[in-house]
Design a protein around this motif. Structure first.
Motif, short mmCIF file in Angstrom:
data_model
loop_
_atom_site.label_atom_id
_atom_site.label_comp_id
_atom_site.label_asym_id
_atom_site.label_seq_id
_atom_site.Cartn_x
_atom_site.Cartn_y
_atom_site.Cartn_z
N PHE A 194 0.80 -1.38 0.17
CA PHE A 194 -0.32 0.10 0.23
C PHE A 194 0.90 1.63 0.17
O PHE A 194 0.46 2.02 -0.77
CB PHE A 194 -1.06 -0.59 0.90
CG PHE A 194 -2.00 1.29 1.11
CD1 PHE A 194 -3.73 1.28 0.76
CD2 PHE A 194 -1.25 2.41 1.82
CE1 PHE A 194 -3.83 2.54 0.68
CE2 PHE A 194 -2.54 3.47 1.95
CZ PHE A 194 -3.75 3.43 1.12
N GLU A 195 2.03 1.51 0.95
CA GLU A 195 2.84 2.38 1.53
C GLU A 195 3.33 2.37 -0.16
O GLU A 195 3.72 3.96 -0.84
CB GLU A 195 4.19 2.36 1.79
CG GLU A 195 3.77 2.72 3.57
CD GLU A 195 4.19 1.60 4.74
OE1 GLU A 195 3.61 1.39 6.15
OE2 GLU A 195 4.44 0.62 4.04
N ALA A 196 3.51 2.11 -1.24
CA ALA A 196 4.71 1.47 -2.34
C ALA A 196 3.60 2.13 -3.19
O ALA A 196 4.12 2.94 -4.31
CB ALA A 196 5.81 0.21 -2.27
N GLY A 197 2.46 1.75 -2.97
CA GLY A 197 1.63 2.03 -4.64
C GLY A 197 0.65 3.38 -4.35
O GLY A 197 -0.25 3.94 -5.21
N THR A 198 1.31 4.76 -3.30
CA THR A 198 0.21 5.56 -2.82
C THR A 198 0.43 6.40 -3.25
O THR A 198 0.27 7.47 -3.94
CB THR A 198 -0.56 5.66 -1.86
OG1 THR A 198 0.40 4.91 -0.71
CG2 THR A 198 -1.65 4.16 -1.60
N GLY A 199 1.77 6.72 -2.33
CA GLY A 199 2.26 8.36 -2.66
C GLY A 199 3.27 8.08 -3.65
O GLY A 199 3.16 8.93 -4.56
N THR A 200 3.54 7.78 -4.20
CA THR A 200 4.42 7.28 -6.01
C THR A 200 3.95 7.91 -6.71
O THR A 200 3.84 8.69 -7.60
CB THR A 200 5.54 5.79 -5.83
OG1 THR A 200 4.08 5.06 -6.17
CG2 THR A 200 5.95 6.12 -4.15
N THR A 201 2.99 6.95 -6.70
CA THR A 201 2.01 7.14 -8.38
C THR A 201 1.29 8.63 -7.78
O THR A 201 0.77 9.35 -9.04
CB THR A 201 0.57 6.10 -8.27
OG1 THR A 201 1.13 5.23 -8.53
CG2 THR A 201 -0.21 6.45 -9.62
N ALA A 202 0.47 8.86 -7.09
CA ALA A 202 0.31 9.79 -6.88
C ALA A 202 1.24 11.66 -6.96
O ALA A 202 1.04 12.33 -8.19
CB ALA A 202 -0.99 10.81 -5.50
N ALA A 203 2.69 11.13 -6.47
CA ALA A 203 3.45 11.97 -6.87
C ALA A 203 3.55 12.14 -8.31
O ALA A 203 4.18 13.25 -8.57
CB ALA A 203 4.49 12.11 -5.42
N ALA A 204 3.66 11.27 -8.88
CA ALA A 204 4.15 11.23 -10.14
C ALA A 204 3.44 12.13 -10.97
O ALA A 204 3.53 12.82 -11.98
CB ALA A 204 4.32 9.73 -10.89
N MET A 205 2.14 12.22 -11.43
CA MET A 205 0.87 12.30 -11.49
C MET A 205 0.43 14.20 -11.27
O MET A 205 0.56 14.95 -12.06
CB MET A 205 -0.72 12.05 -11.46
CG MET A 205 -0.76 10.56 -11.46
SD MET A 205 -0.43 9.87 -13.06
CE MET A 205 -1.52 11.84 -14.09
N MET A 206 0.78 13.86 -10.35
CA MET A 206 1.38 15.80 -9.81
C MET A 206 2.04 16.34 -11.01
O MET A 206 1.90 17.71 -11.10
CB MET A 206 1.30 15.99 -8.69
CG MET A 206 -0.13 15.86 -7.35
SD MET A 206 0.98 15.89 -6.24
CE MET A 206 -0.73 14.60 -5.09
N SER A 207 3.62 15.89 -10.97
CA SER A 207 4.69 15.86 -11.89
C SER A 207 4.16 15.99 -13.27
O SER A 207 4.55 16.88 -14.03
CB SER A 207 5.80 15.49 -11.82
OG SER A 207 6.91 15.18 -10.14
N PHE A 208 3.52 14.71 -13.35
CA PHE A 208 2.70 15.25 -14.97
C PHE A 208 1.99 16.67 -15.06
O PHE A 208 2.42 17.38 -16.35
CB PHE A 208 2.12 13.95 -15.54
CG PHE A 208 1.10 13.92 -16.42
CD1 PHE A 208 1.47 14.15 -17.75
CD2 PHE A 208 -0.19 14.42 -16.17
CE1 PHE A 208 0.43 14.29 -18.84
CE2 PHE A 208 -1.29 14.56 -16.84
CZ PHE A 208 -1.29 13.90 -17.94
N CYS A 209 1.25 16.98 -14.56
CA CYS A 209 0.92 17.90 -14.36
C CYS A 209 1.34 19.08 -14.28
O CYS A 209 1.17 20.38 -15.30
CB CYS A 209 -0.27 18.60 -13.36
SG CYS A 209 -1.34 17.33 -12.78
N LEU A 210 2.56 19.17 -13.74
CA LEU A 210 3.58 20.23 -14.35
C LEU A 210 3.89 19.89 -15.49
O LEU A 210 4.21 21.72 -15.72
CB LEU A 210 4.62 20.43 -13.15
CG LEU A 210 5.63 21.39 -12.85
CD1 LEU A 210 5.32 22.14 -12.35
CD2 LEU A 210 7.07 20.75 -11.80
N ALA A 211 4.55 19.40 -16.32
CA ALA A 211 5.35 19.32 -16.92
C ALA A 211 4.19 19.80 -18.14
O ALA A 211 4.51 20.39 -19.23
CB ALA A 211 5.34 17.95 -17.33
#
Length: 519
Positions: free
Chosen positions: A291-308
Motif C-alpha cells: 500500500f505504501e509503495a503504491g500510493t504516494g509514488t503514483t500520486a506524486a508522479a501524476m502531480m509532476s505530470f500536471c507540472l510538465a
C-alpha cells in the motif's frame, strides 16, 4: 540507568571506533570523494533534504562512482545507469541488503517492514508473496479497479479542480486500498483509510536519510526511553501502525468467515498463509508495504505530470491528438494503451525528469567485492542517485529538458526501442530501483499512470493561469517537497473540460460506474 561517567566512556569508545575506522588502510584504487572532518566525515555536508542535488554536484566533481564517510560508515554513490545495474542488478546476491536504521528498522517497524529488512529469509518470504500479488497476470486483473477510480478522479477534477492534490492521492490510495483490503473508498474520509495514508506518510518521513540522528549514530538507541523523545515518538507510531494493520487484516478475516470477502491481497495471503510461511504480523506488514509503495509514488508522479503539461503544452496537445485518433469520442481504456506510445513516452519522461524517489533507496553490500579496480568492504552502503542517473548526458542527451521524443524517435538510439506497441514501457526503468530490491508494485503503478494519463488527455485541459491583463503567470520548474518521496509543492493551474460533451461523458461514466460496481 547509565551514569554520567558511563555516558562519557561510551562517547570515548565511539570516538576511538570512528578514528580506527577512518585510519583503516584501503585496498584497491583510491576511491575519490569529498573531504570530510574528523570523526563525522561528510555527515554535516549532506543536506537535510534534497540531498540528491548535492550528490549530483559531487558526481560532476568526483565522477560517476565516489565515496562518502558518514560518521565512520562507508557510503558509495552511483551516478550512472550502467554502474548501478552492474552492481545492484548483476551482483544482486551481494548488493541487495539494507543498512540497519535503528529508528525506521527497529524502533518503528520492529524489524518487520520489508522496505527496511536486510537480505534475509524473512525478506525473501515476504518478497515471494509480493511477487505473486503483483506479477503482470495479477496486475492485469486489477485494471477494472483502476478504470473505476480514474473515472472518479476525472469527475472530481472537473467539480473541484483546486483540490487536485487530494484527488490524485485518493485515486492512487483508493486503487491500492481496494486491491489490498477488498474495500472501496467512497469519500476519502473513511477512518481506516485516513489512518493508513498517515502511516505511509510517516514512513516516508522517517525513512528520509538524516531524519533522525540515531540512524547516523546508532549507539543513541541505548539511551533510556524516558530520556529519549525519539524513542517515545517511535513507540507511538509503532503502536498505531501495528494496531491498524491488524485491524485491516482481521476485518478481511471476518468477511471471509461471513462469505462476503472480496478478492484482495489480504484474502489471498490468509487463504495460503501456511504456504507463505509468514505470521499474521509479517503478512500484514508485507501488504501494508505494498500500500505504501503504491500510493504516494503514483500520486506524486501524476502531480509532476500536471507540472510538465503546464510547462510544455505542446506535449499535452500531442497526447490529446493521439488519444483522439485512437479512441475518438469514447473514453480510452486499457485495450487502447498499446496504440498510445506518446502517452507512455510522456509519463516515462515525467519519471525521468522529476523522479519521485530522487535519491534512491540505499543498498548494502554483504560481502567484500571489487569493481573497476575499486575495493568495497562488506557493510558499505550504496546509493543509486536517481537524480544523477536520469541526468547522464550519454544516456539522456539534453538531460535537463523535458523531451519525450527520446523514447519515440530513432534519433535517440540510447533510449528508443521498437515496436512502439510495446515500447516505451516502465519495465526495469531505474525510477523503480534496481535488482532484487526493485519496487514490487511497478506493474500496478505503470497501469495506474498509463490509464490516468490517457484519460486526462482525453477529458481535460491543464493550463497555466493568466492575470487580468492576459499575461501567463509563472510557475516554478523545481519547487518540491522534502522527504523520501517528493512531489511538486502546490501550484495553481487551470483544469477544464476539453468540451461540454466530454464533461457530460465523464458524468455519465461515473453514474454507470456507481451502479455497475465490481463485487
Amino acid at each position: 540507568m547509565i551514569s554520567i561517567t558511563g555516558w562519557t566512556l561510551l562517547f570515548l569508545l565511539l570516538g576511538i571506533i570512528l578514528i580506527a575506522r577512518s585510519r583503516q588502510p584501503e585496498r584497491g584504487k583510491p576511491l575519490p570523494g569529498p573531504p570530510g572532518i574528523p570523526l563525522l566525515g561528510n555527515l554535516l555536508q549532506v543536506p537535510p533534504y534534497h540531498s540528491w542535488l548535492k550528490f549530483k554536484e559531487w558526481s560532476d566533481q568526483y565522477g560517476p562512482i565516489y565515496r562518502m564517510n558518514i560518521a565512520g560508515r562507508k557510503h558509495v554513490v552511483l551516478s550512472t545507469d550502467k554502474i548501478a545495474n552492474d552492481l545492484l542488478r548483476e551482483r544482486g546476491s551481494l548488493y541487495s541488503s539494507r543498512e540497519y536504521l535503528p529508528f525506521a528498522s527497529e524502533l518503528l517497524s520492529n524489524n518487520l517492514r520489508p522496505l527496511f529488512l536486510p537480505y534475509n529469509d524473512l525478506w525473501r518470504r515476504g518478497r515471494k508473496l509480493m511477487h505473486q500479488l503483483t506479477m503482470p497476470v495479477a496486475a492485469d486483473s486489477y485494471q477494472p479497479v483502476q478504470e473505476h477510480e480514474s473515472i472518479k478522479l476525472l469527475a472530481a477534477m472537473l467539480k473541484e479542480p483546486a483540490k487536485y492534490e487530494r484527488w490524485f492521492e485518493q485515486y492512487a490510495s483508493g486503487v491500492v486500498f481496494r486491491i489490498g483490503f477488498g474495500r472501496w473508498i467512497e469519500t476519502g474520509r473513511e477512518k481506516e483509510f485516513l489512518r493508513i495514508v498517515k502511516v505511509g506518510k510517516e514512513v516516508e518521513r522517517v525513512g528520509t536519510p538524516g531524519a533522525y540522528l540515531v540512524d547516523s549514530l546508532p549507539f543513541l538507541k541505548y539511551i533510556p526511553t524516558a530520556l529519549a523523545p525519539f524513542k517515545q515518538e517511535a513507540g507511538r507510531l509503532r503502536a498505531e501502525e501495528l494496531s491498524l494493520f491488524r485491524q485491516l487484516q482481521d476485518d478481511v478475516r471476518q468477511d471471509m468467515r461471513n462469505g462476503s470477502a472480496a478478492g484482495s491481497f489480504t484474502k489471498t495471503f490468509l487463504e495460503n498463509q501456511e504456504g507463505y510461511e509468514l505470521s499474521d504480523d509479517e503478512g500484514a506488514y508485507v501488504i501494508g508495504t505494498l500500500f505504501e509503495a503504491g500510493t504516494g509514488t503514483t500520486a506524486a508522479a501524476m502531480m509532476s505530470f500536471c507540472l510538465a503539461m503546464c510547462l510544455h503544452p505542446d506535449w499535452q496537445k500531442k497526447i490529446q491528438e493521439e488519444v483522439d485518433n485512437v479512441a475518438g469520442t469514447r473514453m480510452p481504456d486499457f485495450d487502447d494503451i498499446p496504440q498510445l506510445p506518446t502517452v507512455r513516452a510522456v509519463i516515462k519522461e515525467v519519471l525521468r525528469w522529476r523522479p519521485v524517489t530522487a535519491g534512491g533507496v540505499p543498498h548494502q553490500l554483504i560481502k567484500d567485492d571489487e569493481y573497476q579496480g575499486y575495493f568495497f568492504a562488506a557493510g558499505t552502503v550504496f546509493h543509486a542517485n536517481q537524480w544523477a542517473i536520469h541526468r547522464d548526458p550519454e544516456l539522456y542527451p539534453d538531460p535537463e529538458s523535458f523531451r519525450p521524443e527520446r523514447w519515440l524517435s530513432p534519433e535517440f538510439p540510447q533510449t528508443y526501442r521498437e515496436p512502439l506497441s510495446k515500447f516505451p514501457n516502465l519495465q526495469n526503468f531505474s525510477c523503480f530501483g534496481f535488482g532484487r530490491r526493485i519496487c514490487p508494485g511497478q506493474n500496478i503503478a505503470e497501469r495506474s499512470m498509463n490509464i490516468l494519463t490517457a484519460r486526462i488527455a482525453w477529458a481535460l485541459d491543464l493550463r497555466r493561469k493568466v492575470d487580468a491583463e492576459g499575461k501567463v503567470l509563472p510557475i516554478p520548474e523545481y519547487d518540491y517537497t522534502a522527504g523520501f518521496n517528493v512531489q511538486p509543492r502546490r501550484f495553481d493551474f487551470e483544469i477544464v473540460a476539453r468540451s461540454p460533451a466530454r464533461a457530460e461523458a465523464v458524468a455519465v461514466a461515473l453514474r454507470e460506474a456507481k451502479t455497475g460496481r465490481l463485487p
